[in-house]
Enzyme design. Structure first.
Site, PDB file in Angstrom:
ATOM      1  N   LYS A 290     -11.597  11.418  -5.340  1.00 16.21           N
ATOM      2  CA  LYS A 290     -12.177  11.716  -4.917  1.00 16.21           C
ATOM      3  C   LYS A 290     -11.076  11.829  -3.503  1.00 16.21           C
ATOM      4  O   LYS A 290     -11.089  12.657  -2.480  1.00 16.21           O
ATOM      5  CB  LYS A 290     -13.153  10.224  -4.088  1.00 16.21           C
TER       6      LYS A 290
ATOM      7  N   TYR B 270      -6.145  10.432 -12.312  1.00 23.56           N
ATOM      8  CA  TYR B 270      -4.352  11.033 -11.301  1.00 23.56           C
ATOM      9  C   TYR B 270      -4.462  12.645 -11.419  1.00 23.56           C
ATOM     10  O   TYR B 270      -4.286  13.703 -10.581  1.00 23.56           O
ATOM     11  CB  TYR B 270      -3.757  10.281 -11.551  1.00 23.56           C
TER      12      TYR B 270
ATOM     13  N   LYS C  55      -4.630  15.619  -8.568  1.00 23.89           N
ATOM     14  CA  LYS C  55      -3.451  15.821  -7.974  1.00 23.89           C
ATOM     15  C   LYS C  55      -3.445  17.872  -8.449  1.00 23.89           C
ATOM     16  O   LYS C  55      -3.222  18.253  -8.024  1.00 23.89           O
ATOM     17  CB  LYS C  55      -1.740  15.335  -8.569  1.00 23.89           C
TER      18      LYS C  55
END
Ligand code: UDP
Length: 312
Positions: free
Chosen positions: A92, A146, A150
């Site tokens: 999020k 992650y 990104k």
């Protein structure tokens, strides 16, 4: 007129060092954090400066009633242990949070700098990694939350640059270490230092032949500052290219701390990258930046920090 910077994730490891550095450079600093992995103790010493802390989760609408010159978007869990424990928050903040921070940058006509990561390269099939490598990421692996957050954040950032003409920067940050990492964040350097100082076994995952390249925090902060001031909008690697195996770093920490600790081998986590080394030729050429602090020098400073932390 004094320039004002907003740092999301400003009470975390890199965010708090950036805040301190920018205050020293004469900026006014607003730090925003929901404190799920950051800590007030990292920024308490800045309260008497031109500094404001706002407790807020940036996945929700961000309201700032002041002009902003720059937004540094650092909010995110960043250690593998943290993002595996907080997978949905990580997704999020990388997606919704980046969208909110970019919307704010557009609204304020502010420069936007995204804290991206070497994890966009996943378990890389080429080494060293240069910015034109597209990566090797497992979207549904434990690190995918992650890595993909990104990667999405980079895509969103460049879209705001192309469509809304926001002045954006993307820093691909490689492994960084130094004071203010958490004792329990699970990353190799703080874990090994604390184990060595307590006389516990150092937990090397796998045979320890996997490599990383570790950059000391002061070098990273200077690189980020140069990037913030530059006119370069495409992703740029920031890190220290000195590559070493995890076994070597564990042995170096035992030696530097004078510890009697031994090494124990534990199972290698799934999708743990086998190699990681930044190609920083772009940063050298375009930002006139390269790291100055050796790994030994950085480790000695970090050991001092953890000695005090453990004693307190
Ligand atoms: N690692 C290790 N023991 C630990 C923590 C990490 O051997 O207690 C290894 C980990 O498997 C990885 C490397 O050290 O290969 C760096 O891990 P870290 O969590 O610091 O960051 P990463 O570079 O994987 O994001």
């Amino acid at each position: 007129m004094k320039k004002r910077v907003l740092i999301t994730g400003g009470s975390g490891f890199i965010g708090s060092h950036l805040a301190e550095y920018l205050l020293e450079q004469g900026f006014s600093v607003i730090c925003m954090d929901n404190l799920i992995t950051g800590a007030i103790e990292n920024i308490r010493h800045l309260y008497d400066k031109d500094f404001l802390f706002i407790h807020h989760n940036v996945t929700n609408y961000i309201f700032i009633d002041k002009e902003l010159d720059c937004i540094l978007h650092f909010a995110s869990p960043a250690s593998p242990r943290d993002y595996m424990e907080l997978p949905i928050q990580t997704l999020k903040v990388g997606s919704l949070g980046t969208h909110k921070a970019l919307g704010l940058a557009k609204n304020k006509s502010a420069t936007f700098l995204l804290a991206s990561t070497s994890e966009v390269y996943g378990d890389p099939l080429v080494s060293p990694q240069s910015e034109d490598y597209w990566g090797n990421v497992n979207p549904i692996g434990p690190r995918g939350v992650y890595d993909e957050a990104k990667r999405f954040a980079e895509a969103m950032t460049i879209a705001y640059h192309r469509i809304h003409k926001v002045d954006t920067k993307i820093a691909r940050i490689f492994n960084t270490f130094g004071p203010r990492m958490r004792i329990d964040d699970g990353r190799a350097i703080p874990t090994f230092i604390c184990q060595a100082l307590r006389g516990e076994e150092l937990t090397v995952f796998g045979d320890g032949s996997q490599t990383r390249s570790f950059c000391y925090i002061s070098d990273m902060v200077e690189g980020l500052y140069h990037l913030m001031l530059s006119d370069y909008n495409l992703p740029i690697n920031l890190g220290n290219p000195e590559e070493m195996t995890i076994l070597d770093i564990a042995n170096m920490i035992i030696k530097l701390t004078g510890s009697k600790s031994k090494i124990v081998h534990c199972p290698l986590p799934e999708n743990d990258p086998k190699v990681r080394q930044p190609d920083i030729s772009k940063a050298k050429k375009l930002l006139h930046w390269s790291p100055k602090v050796s790994i030994e020098e950085g480790l000695l400073k970090t050991v001092e920090y953890f000695k005090k932390k453990i004693a307190s």
